[in-house]
Motif scaffolding. Structure first.
Motif, PDB file in Angstrom:
ATOM      1  N   UNK A   1     -14.254 -12.015 -68.535  1.00 22.67           N
ATOM      2  CA  UNK A   1     -15.371 -11.344 -67.864  1.00 22.67           C
ATOM      3  C   UNK A   1     -15.613 -11.958 -66.499  1.00 22.67           C
TER       4      UNK A   1
ATOM      5  N   UNK B   1     -27.466 -13.864 -84.635  1.00 26.69           N
ATOM      6  CA  UNK B   1     -28.376 -13.648 -83.505  1.00 26.69           C
ATOM      7  C   UNK B   1     -29.779 -13.274 -83.974  1.00 26.69           C
TER       8      UNK B   1
ATOM      9  N   UNK C   1     -21.512  -5.924 -65.037  1.00 32.32           N
ATOM     10  CA  UNK C   1     -22.043  -5.350 -66.275  1.00 32.32           C
ATOM     11  C   UNK C   1     -22.830  -4.087 -65.965  1.00 32.32           C
TER      12      UNK C   1
ATOM     13  N   UNK D   1     -20.524  -1.286 -65.124  1.00 32.95           N
ATOM     14  CA  UNK D   1     -19.835  -0.786 -66.310  1.00 32.95           C
ATOM     15  C   UNK D   1     -20.702   0.239 -67.035  1.00 32.95           C
ATOM     16  N   UNK D   2     -21.977  -0.089 -67.168  1.00 28.76           N
ATOM     17  CA  UNK D   2     -22.892   0.838 -67.834  1.00 28.76           C
ATOM     18  C   UNK D   2     -23.055   2.105 -67.004  1.00 28.76           C
TER      19      UNK D   2
ATOM     20  N   UNK E   1     -23.875 -10.818 -85.054  1.00 25.87           N
ATOM     21  CA  UNK E   1     -25.161 -10.145 -84.895  1.00 25.87           C
ATOM     22  C   UNK E   1     -26.180 -10.669 -85.893  1.00 25.87           C
TER      23      UNK E   1
ATOM     24  N   UNK F   1     -33.153  -3.278 -69.575  1.00 30.82           N
ATOM     25  CA  UNK F   1     -33.229  -3.592 -71.003  1.00 30.82           C
ATOM     26  C   UNK F   1     -31.866  -3.892 -71.597  1.00 30.82           C
ATOM     27  N   UNK F   2     -30.878  -3.071 -71.236  1.00 29.94           N
ATOM     28  CA  UNK F   2     -29.538  -3.279 -71.775  1.00 29.94           C
ATOM     29  C   UNK F   2     -28.950  -4.597 -71.316  1.00 29.94           C
ATOM     30  N   UNK F   3     -29.242  -5.005 -70.084  1.00 30.35           N
ATOM     31  CA  UNK F   3     -28.663  -6.235 -69.537  1.00 30.35           C
ATOM     32  C   UNK F   3     -29.474  -7.476 -69.894  1.00 30.35           C
ATOM     33  N   UNK F   4     -30.668  -7.260 -70.424  1.00 25.73           N
ATOM     34  CA  UNK F   4     -31.488  -8.405 -70.788  1.00 25.73           C
ATOM     35  C   UNK F   4     -32.120  -9.100 -69.595  1.00 25.73           C
TER      36      UNK F   4
END
Lengths: 157, 157
Positions: free
Chosen positions: A32, A153, A47, A50-51, A150, A66-69
């Motif tokens: 990455x 996490x 990132x 990519x989205x 997961x 939100x998706x990337x935090x």
DNA sequence: TCCATATGTTTAGGTCACTTAACTATATGG
DNA sequence: CCATATAGTTAAGTGACCTAAACATATGGA
């Protein structure tokens, strides 16, 4: 060169697959980083792109943050950078004028897809060495491992 | 919650294993973040402690900075934080007095090992569902995938 | 022996990707 | 039509990193 994680060798007493997974995680994190370096962008921006490149063109800063935090405020900076670099355009949503749509430019999409393909093609090629039965086992294992990560996490402390 | 990557779903035309690997990478990155959050440490500091806890007690800042992919100067900050938190002690090497040995404290080692075990035990448990032949295929696949990521990382552009 | 050079660590100062808090603009349900 | 919620941005500050330079110690050769 290494721009990311790098885990130590675990201290024995675990399954070979477990060691292998940790090596894999390290390698993928480094990949990455290499991807971002090669595109001369920040990891976060890659990132984001990519989205955006995989979106239907209606993705907005809030959803993406939100998706990337990261926070929406930080997302504004990311979008500013990407827009300044010519990788996307902001477009006001016509039906809800609070919203902004992040529209990737043609060149950005092809660059992201092109660079990613170099990686994904390598990964695709791996499967040639395995029988259908083996591939089935591998797929089940990968899904189970993802679920295990997961579970860790979301484990309550 | 999400503190790391999070990749989009790739846009078709790739093997199921390839998608699964990307999901796995995301999940493992998130697990690393969760591990750090749970130990109330920075991700970099957790990586550092993992290496230190697995070392022979002679690991120094320069070597470690190389492994983590940060500069020696940044490493000094990391070590300062860890020492202030009581996770390690600096000790001058007796044979080469330029060197500093990073010695983990008892409590730090057991905390790192304890938290990591929660994850590694989950990963170990996965193997129970597979036959020896399947496990062999899985191990070969994981090694090959790691190599593929590494190949991408070191690919000249 | 002594000095030139190399190596390990730290200090000093600056940068920039993030944070929180507050503000603007638009939507929506009672 | 107004109270409240939501999308996005702005403003100000923080801290983990960086580069460059300083300092301490090691080492090999004149």
């Amino acid at each position: 060169m290494a721009s990311t994680p790098a885990q130590p060798v675990p201290a024995r007493a675990h399954e070979p697959e477990t060691w292998a997974l940790r090596a894999l995680s390290t390698a993928s994190a480094e990949a990455s980083g290499a991807l971002a370096r090669r595109m001369r962008m920040h990891p976060t921006d890659v990132s984001a792109m990519s989205h955006i490149a995989a979106s239907d063109g209606r993705l907005g800063p809030r959803e993406l943050s939100g998706r990337l935090g990261i926070t929406p405020a930080a997302m504004t900076d990311v979008v500013d950078r990407l827009e300044a670099a010519g990788h996307l355009q902001r477009r006001r949503d016509t039906t809800d004028r609070r919203r902004v749509c992040l529209v990737p430019t043609e060149s950005a999409v092809s660059e992201v897809r092109g660079q990613l393909r170099r990686l994904l093609d390598r990964l695709d090629a791996l499967t040639e060495e395995f029988t259908p039965a083996e591939r089935d086992a591998i797929q089940r294992y990968l899904a189970a491992a993802t679920e295990a990560y997961h579970g860790f996490t979301t484990e309550d402390d």
